[in-house]
Design a protein around this motif. Structure first.
Motif, short mmCIF file in Angstrom:
data_model
loop_
_atom_site.label_atom_id
_atom_site.label_comp_id
_atom_site.label_asym_id
_atom_site.label_seq_id
_atom_site.Cartn_x
_atom_site.Cartn_y
_atom_site.Cartn_z
N LYS A 98 25.01 52.49 -69.66
CA LYS A 98 25.98 53.42 -70.25
C LYS A 98 27.06 53.76 -69.24
O LYS A 98 26.76 54.29 -68.17
CB LYS A 98 25.29 54.70 -70.73
CG LYS A 98 24.58 54.59 -72.07
CD LYS A 98 24.03 55.93 -72.50
CE LYS A 98 23.48 55.89 -73.92
NZ LYS A 98 24.52 55.79 -74.95
N LYS A 99 28.29 53.42 -69.57
CA LYS A 99 29.49 53.85 -68.83
C LYS A 99 29.41 53.55 -67.34
O LYS A 99 29.73 54.38 -66.50
CB LYS A 99 29.74 55.33 -69.07
CG LYS A 99 29.82 55.71 -70.54
CD LYS A 99 30.90 54.91 -71.28
CE LYS A 99 30.91 55.22 -72.76
NZ LYS A 99 31.90 54.41 -73.49
N CYS A 119 30.86 62.39 -71.13
CA CYS A 119 30.86 61.19 -70.28
C CYS A 119 30.35 59.97 -71.03
O CYS A 119 30.71 58.83 -70.67
CB CYS A 119 30.05 61.43 -69.01
SG CYS A 119 28.29 61.76 -69.29
N PHE A 120 29.52 60.17 -72.05
CA PHE A 120 29.02 59.05 -72.85
C PHE A 120 29.90 58.77 -74.07
O PHE A 120 29.89 57.65 -74.60
CB PHE A 120 27.58 59.33 -73.30
CG PHE A 120 26.61 59.52 -72.17
CD1 PHE A 120 26.63 58.68 -71.07
CD2 PHE A 120 25.68 60.54 -72.20
CE1 PHE A 120 25.73 58.85 -70.03
CE2 PHE A 120 24.77 60.72 -71.16
CZ PHE A 120 24.80 59.88 -70.07
N ASP A 124 35.39 53.36 -72.27
CA ASP A 124 35.23 52.83 -70.91
C ASP A 124 36.49 53.01 -70.08
O ASP A 124 36.42 53.17 -68.86
CB ASP A 124 34.85 51.35 -70.97
CG ASP A 124 33.46 51.12 -71.52
OD1 ASP A 124 32.69 52.10 -71.61
OD2 ASP A 124 33.14 49.97 -71.88
N HIS A 126 38.29 55.50 -69.84
CA HIS A 126 38.45 56.88 -69.40
C HIS A 126 37.28 57.38 -68.53
O HIS A 126 37.17 58.59 -68.29
CB HIS A 126 38.63 57.80 -70.60
CG HIS A 126 40.01 57.73 -71.21
ND1 HIS A 126 40.49 56.58 -71.81
CD2 HIS A 126 41.00 58.65 -71.30
CE1 HIS A 126 41.72 56.80 -72.26
NE2 HIS A 126 42.05 58.03 -71.96
N VAL A 127 36.43 56.46 -68.06
CA VAL A 127 35.32 56.86 -67.19
C VAL A 127 35.24 55.95 -65.98
O VAL A 127 35.70 54.80 -66.00
CB VAL A 127 33.97 56.84 -67.93
CG1 VAL A 127 33.94 57.85 -69.07
CG2 VAL A 127 33.65 55.44 -68.44
N ALA A 129 32.32 55.28 -62.61
CA ALA A 129 31.02 55.64 -62.04
C ALA A 129 30.94 55.23 -60.57
O ALA A 129 31.44 54.18 -60.18
CB ALA A 129 29.90 54.99 -62.83
N ILE A 256 29.57 60.17 -63.03
CA ILE A 256 30.49 59.59 -64.00
C ILE A 256 31.68 60.54 -64.11
O ILE A 256 31.54 61.68 -64.54
CB ILE A 256 29.84 59.38 -65.37
CG1 ILE A 256 28.65 58.43 -65.27
CG2 ILE A 256 30.87 58.83 -66.37
CD1 ILE A 256 27.94 58.18 -66.59
N THR A 258 35.03 61.63 -65.89
CA THR A 258 35.50 61.50 -67.27
C THR A 258 36.88 62.11 -67.40
O THR A 258 37.08 63.29 -67.07
CB THR A 258 34.53 62.21 -68.24
OG1 THR A 258 33.21 61.71 -68.03
CG2 THR A 258 34.95 61.97 -69.69
N LYS A 266 40.60 53.21 -62.04
CA LYS A 266 39.32 52.87 -61.42
C LYS A 266 39.50 52.30 -60.02
O LYS A 266 38.72 52.61 -59.11
CB LYS A 266 38.56 51.88 -62.31
CG LYS A 266 38.18 52.41 -63.69
CD LYS A 266 37.50 51.32 -64.50
CE LYS A 266 37.30 51.71 -65.96
NZ LYS A 266 36.19 52.66 -66.15
#
Length: 408
Positions: A98-99, A119-120, A124, A126-127, A129, A256, A258, A266
């Motif tokens: 997940k993410k 966050c979930f 993708d 906008h996140v 990790a 994560i 968000t 990223k």
């Protein structure tokens, strides 16, 4: 202060330990997606005192399987693939991605649903990790994150930088929709009133810094049971961070980030953090061995710690300085520790529920967990008499303007 017996009960996380049994009943981060390379990857994972490896099973799905640890293996060491040996008939745990994070469930029975946290829910784009290794027990890593007052001291900046240079940095934005930098608010109003409210996911923690002209700075953060937090990073971003035990004396933080507005940069955020961490174990470059790059001239003119501008380093120094496992028999909690007290009571209640086979009393363990959304996590400056509604409205406005469905 608490007894040594109780301190052991809430900190030790190996198989069959009280806190370990609670944590195994929730999804836990095991690895970053960035760590999985190639068509047939095998990623060593040390998690909650168990030596595991992330790999694909015969169906092509990722699982965590028990492995034999090499004699000289450090807590976060990544041995060569050829040195990895699986334990015949050993444990195998389910995994879901997940993410940008691989989560695993290591408990008995059916795994719980994932809450529908922001966050979930976010796309993708906008996140982002990342993770980092700390040489301390997971609980002291979590507890610094649910202490709203520590930011005014540990993260005190003596100069306020241009917010235009603040992207990807916590506490470097403007406070609410004002011209006052967040660093100035924390510096000038260091002793907030703290309100703690139990929720269906853990705790809502509100820090109120009462200012001049009948204004109040409202900062809402959250503890997500059992080992995570959700806090505002800026007006645009929140941080959801898990504190995951490697063993009793080492942990990772998994975060994560968000974004509610624009897609996450990223590459920029990864590069910012790789300047402070090494690969492949994501250990911080500033650490106890080099005194966290402490600079007395910087401490005099720029920061409270003299350890640079990355607040993760400040937190790392604070929690690692307590020792591998904090001695809570010598502590004296005060009014500002309200969230820490409430969390420990919640953890002890969960331990008792597992020990007495009353797991229906655990938070987020049934199908209703999927209906939990949010949580609210932001900074706002409002009139003192209307701070609660004003804080909520600030969050609602951000969600309404969001390009993805962040509605609550």
């Amino acid at each position: 202060m608490i007894s040594q017996k109780l301190n052991d009960q809430i900190t030790r996380i190996g198989p069959a330990t009280p806190a370990g049994e609670v944590m195994r009943r929730y999804w836990q981060p095991a690895a970053l997606s960035d760590e999985v390379v190639g068509a047939d990857p095998m990623v060593p994972v040390n998690l909650m005192g168990e030596r595991l490896v992330l790999l694909r099973d015969p169906t092509g799905s990722f699982v965590l399987a028990e492995r034999v640890a090499t004699a000289d293996e450090a807590p976060a060491f990544h041995p060569d693939r050829d040195a990895i040996r699986l334990v015949e008939g050993g444990a195998v745990y389910p995994v879901i991605e997940k993410k940008g994070v691989f989560f695993t469930y290591m408990g008995p029975g059916e795994a719980p649903e994932f809450p529908n946290f922001d966050c979930f829910r976010a796309p993708d784009s906008h996140v982002f990790a990342f993770k980092g290794l700390w040489e301390c027990n997971w609980l002291q890593a979590l507890e610094v994150g649910i202490d709203p007052a520590h930011a005014s001291f540990l993260h005190r900046f003596l100069q306020d930088e241009d917010p235009a240079d603040s992207y990807g940095k916590q506490f470097r934005d403007k406070a609410g929709h004002t011209d006052m930098p967040m660093t100035q608010v924390l510096r000038e109003y260091p002793r907030p009133d703290i309100e703690v409210e139990e929720t269906d996911f853990g705790l809502k923690i509100t820090a109120l810094r009462h200012m001049a002209n009948d204004l109040t700075h409202v900062r809402v953060t959250n503890q997500i049971f059992p080992g995570a937090i959700c806090i505002p990073m800026s007006r645009e971003m929140t941080i959801t961070q898990w504190h995951v035990p490697v063993d009793d004396q080492t942990c990772y933080w998994y975060t994560i980030f968000t974004s509610f507005a624009k897609p996450v940069d990223k590459e920029l955020m990864r590069n910012q953090r790789l300047k402070e961490h090494r690969l492949p174990d994501y250990a911080p470059l500033k650490n106890r061995e080099n005194n966290y790059h402490y600079n007395p001239e910087e401490q005099e003119k720029l920061t409270y710690t003299g350890m640079g501008l990355d607040i993760n380093v400040h937190d790392q120094w604070a929690v690692e300085g307590l020792g591998p496992i904090q001695d809570r028999t010598r502590e004296h909690l005060g009014r500002g520790d309200a969230a820490i007290v409430r969390y420990r009571l919640m953890l002890r209640k969960a331990i008792k529920a597992v020990e007495t086979s009353r797991e229906d009393g655990l938070l987020m363990r049934d199908k209703s967990a999927a209906a939990i959304i949010g949580p609210l996590s932001n900074d706002a400056i409002t009139s003192t008499g209307n701070w609660l509604e004003a804080s909520r409205q600030a969050d609602m406005q951000r969600r309404a303007e969001c390009p993805w469905d962040a509605s609550v």
